[in-house]
Design a protein around this motif. Structure first.
Motif, PDB file in Angstrom:
ATOM      1  N   GLU A 258      13.012  53.850  37.029  1.00  0.00           N
ATOM      2  CA  GLU A 258      11.602  54.152  37.242  1.00  0.00           C
ATOM      3  C   GLU A 258      11.421  55.400  38.102  1.00  0.00           C
ATOM      4  O   GLU A 258      10.451  56.144  37.931  1.00  0.00           O
ATOM      5  CB  GLU A 258      10.903  52.955  37.894  1.00  0.00           C
ATOM      6  CG  GLU A 258      10.745  51.774  36.952  1.00  0.00           C
ATOM      7  CD  GLU A 258      10.053  50.588  37.600  1.00  0.00           C
ATOM      8  OE1 GLU A 258       9.917  49.552  36.930  1.00  0.00           O
ATOM      9  OE2 GLU A 258       9.650  50.696  38.776  1.00  0.00           O
ATOM     10  N   SER A 259      12.350  55.635  39.004  1.00  0.00           N
ATOM     11  CA  SER A 259      12.283  56.862  39.807  1.00  0.00           C
ATOM     12  C   SER A 259      12.623  58.085  38.968  1.00  0.00           C
ATOM     13  O   SER A 259      11.998  59.142  39.108  1.00  0.00           O
ATOM     14  CB  SER A 259      13.234  56.754  41.003  1.00  0.00           C
ATOM     15  OG  SER A 259      12.887  55.670  41.842  1.00  0.00           O
ATOM     16  N   LEU A 260      13.609  57.957  38.067  1.00  0.00           N
ATOM     17  CA  LEU A 260      13.999  59.080  37.218  1.00  0.00           C
ATOM     18  C   LEU A 260      12.872  59.490  36.274  1.00  0.00           C
ATOM     19  O   LEU A 260      12.597  60.682  36.083  1.00  0.00           O
ATOM     20  CB  LEU A 260      15.241  58.712  36.396  1.00  0.00           C
ATOM     21  CG  LEU A 260      16.589  58.754  37.108  1.00  0.00           C
ATOM     22  CD1 LEU A 260      17.676  58.204  36.199  1.00  0.00           C
ATOM     23  CD2 LEU A 260      16.925  60.161  37.547  1.00  0.00           C
ATOM     24  N   PHE A 261      12.221  58.483  35.675  1.00  0.00           N
ATOM     25  CA  PHE A 261      11.194  58.759  34.678  1.00  0.00           C
ATOM     26  C   PHE A 261       9.785  58.730  35.260  1.00  0.00           C
ATOM     27  O   PHE A 261       8.813  58.855  34.504  1.00  0.00           O
ATOM     28  CB  PHE A 261      11.296  57.735  33.544  1.00  0.00           C
ATOM     29  CG  PHE A 261      12.531  57.887  32.687  1.00  0.00           C
ATOM     30  CD1 PHE A 261      12.505  58.667  31.539  1.00  0.00           C
ATOM     31  CD2 PHE A 261      13.718  57.255  33.019  1.00  0.00           C
ATOM     32  CE1 PHE A 261      13.631  58.798  30.740  1.00  0.00           C
ATOM     33  CE2 PHE A 261      14.851  57.384  32.223  1.00  0.00           C
ATOM     34  CZ  PHE A 261      14.810  58.162  31.085  1.00  0.00           C
ATOM     35  N   LEU A 262       9.669  58.569  36.575  1.00  0.00           N
ATOM     36  CA  LEU A 262       8.368  58.521  37.256  1.00  0.00           C
ATOM     37  C   LEU A 262       7.450  57.476  36.625  1.00  0.00           C
ATOM     38  O   LEU A 262       6.314  57.763  36.218  1.00  0.00           O
ATOM     39  CB  LEU A 262       7.691  59.896  37.242  1.00  0.00           C
ATOM     40  CG  LEU A 262       8.414  61.016  37.992  1.00  0.00           C
ATOM     41  CD1 LEU A 262       7.612  62.296  37.926  1.00  0.00           C
ATOM     42  CD2 LEU A 262       8.688  60.622  39.443  1.00  0.00           C
TER      43      LEU A 262
END
Length: 317
Positions: A258-262
């Motif tokens: 979720e952090s990688l793909f915002l």
């Protein structure tokens, strides 16, 4: 039966209590305070101390924990001192994103793993079986934080098939939602495919050697019918156990993806709350995930009787 259920519920409650206590203890060891985050870098020590007292953060961590536990028992997980948003409301807003990612990743992993395991188990040690085992070994060595950037580069930047980052709600269109969710789900599913395939392959090979499978073949039933009607179901117990456990783990393991793909899911909420030392939000999210994990495992245990007739016979014997 009732004693077994009571013991299972007691163990589940103990797990949730230990998880919530560990969160409070670990967060209390971290430097800084939420008051300093709220007031900013120019805040005086007196102002920080006053706000800590107002928020009840000047108490020992065990006192804070007992106070939180009493409220949680009544269904109140608290309110974030950073955003002034109730924890339950924040979880309800972010849960659909995380749940969709976890379920999509699990379904992708199960479908692909079943097909690969069946292909491997039909002829063990064949060139196809060895090739599939090599692929599963490679997938096991690729965690989501590596698979994610690679998938973004290949399918989003180079081919342009998917958006690089961002999320589209289902209400804005199912096609846009799936395009935004597919790459993150695949990056999570890759390592699960390998684990599921290996577990199911071994169980299928053992089941195909059972007498009832030989009897089905002797009656002239086709290989596909024997595989999917007689061998697959009793071979799926270990797979379903692993899938159930992994679904609970995936709910809390989407933080990096979720952090990688915002993506606006529970993982990103947990990350931002940890950075801002929002203990109330962190504790509420972690406890919610722990409760969900325990519930999923309980459902998996109860599903054994529906999957394998041998379990039903043992239970009624």
């Amino acid at each position: 039966m009732m004693l077994t259920v009571a013991a299972r519920v007691g163990r589940s409650l103990l797990v949730v209590l230990l998880v919530s206590f560990a969160v409070v203890a670990l967060m209390s060891l971290a430097p800084g305070s939420v008051a300093a985050v709220i007031l900013g870098e120019d805040a005086t020590p007196q102002a920080i101390a006053a706000l800590n007292a107002q928020l009840g953060l000047d108490q020992p961590f065990w006192a804070q924990y007992l106070d939180w536990l009493g409220n949680a028992a009544r269904g109140d997980l608290g309110t974030s001192p950073i955003t002034n948003q109730p924890v339950t409301e924040a979880i309800a807003e972010r849960l659909p994103v995380t749940l969709q990612l976890a379920v999509m990743a699990l379904l992708i992993a199960l479908v692909v793993a079943v097909l690969l395991a069946v292909a491997s188990a039909v002829r063990p040690a064949s060139p196809l079986d060895r090739s599939i085992n090599v692929v599963s070994s490679l997938l096991l060595s690729v965690p989501a934080f590596i698979a994610g950037p690679v998938l973004i580069y290949l399918f989003a930047l180079q081919l342009g098939w998917f958006p690089v980052i961002g999320w589209s709600d289902v209400g804005e269109g199912l096609g846009g939602n799936l395009r935004g969710a597919l790459l993150p789900a695949i990056s999570i599913a890759l390592i699960e495919i390998a684990a599921f395939q290996r577990v199911l392959r071994e169980d299928l090979i053992g089941t195909l050697r059972e007498d009832f499978v030989g009897a089905a073949r002797a009656k002239g039933m086709g290989p596909a019918y024997v595989m999917f009607r007689h061998a697959l179901r009793p071979s799926s117990m270990s797979l379903i156990t692993l899938a159930g456990i992994n679904l609970g783990r995936l709910m809390g393991g989407t933080v990096i993806v979720e952090s990688l793909f915002l993506l606006p899911g529970l993982g990103q909420l947990l990350t931002t709350s940890i950075v801002s030392r929002d203990l109330i939000m962190v504790q509420g999210v972690v406890v919610f995930i722990a409760v969900l994990y325990v519930l999923i495992n309980t459902v998996v245990d109860l599903s054994y009787r529906l999957i394998d007739p041998r379990v039903r016979k043992a239970a009624t014997a």
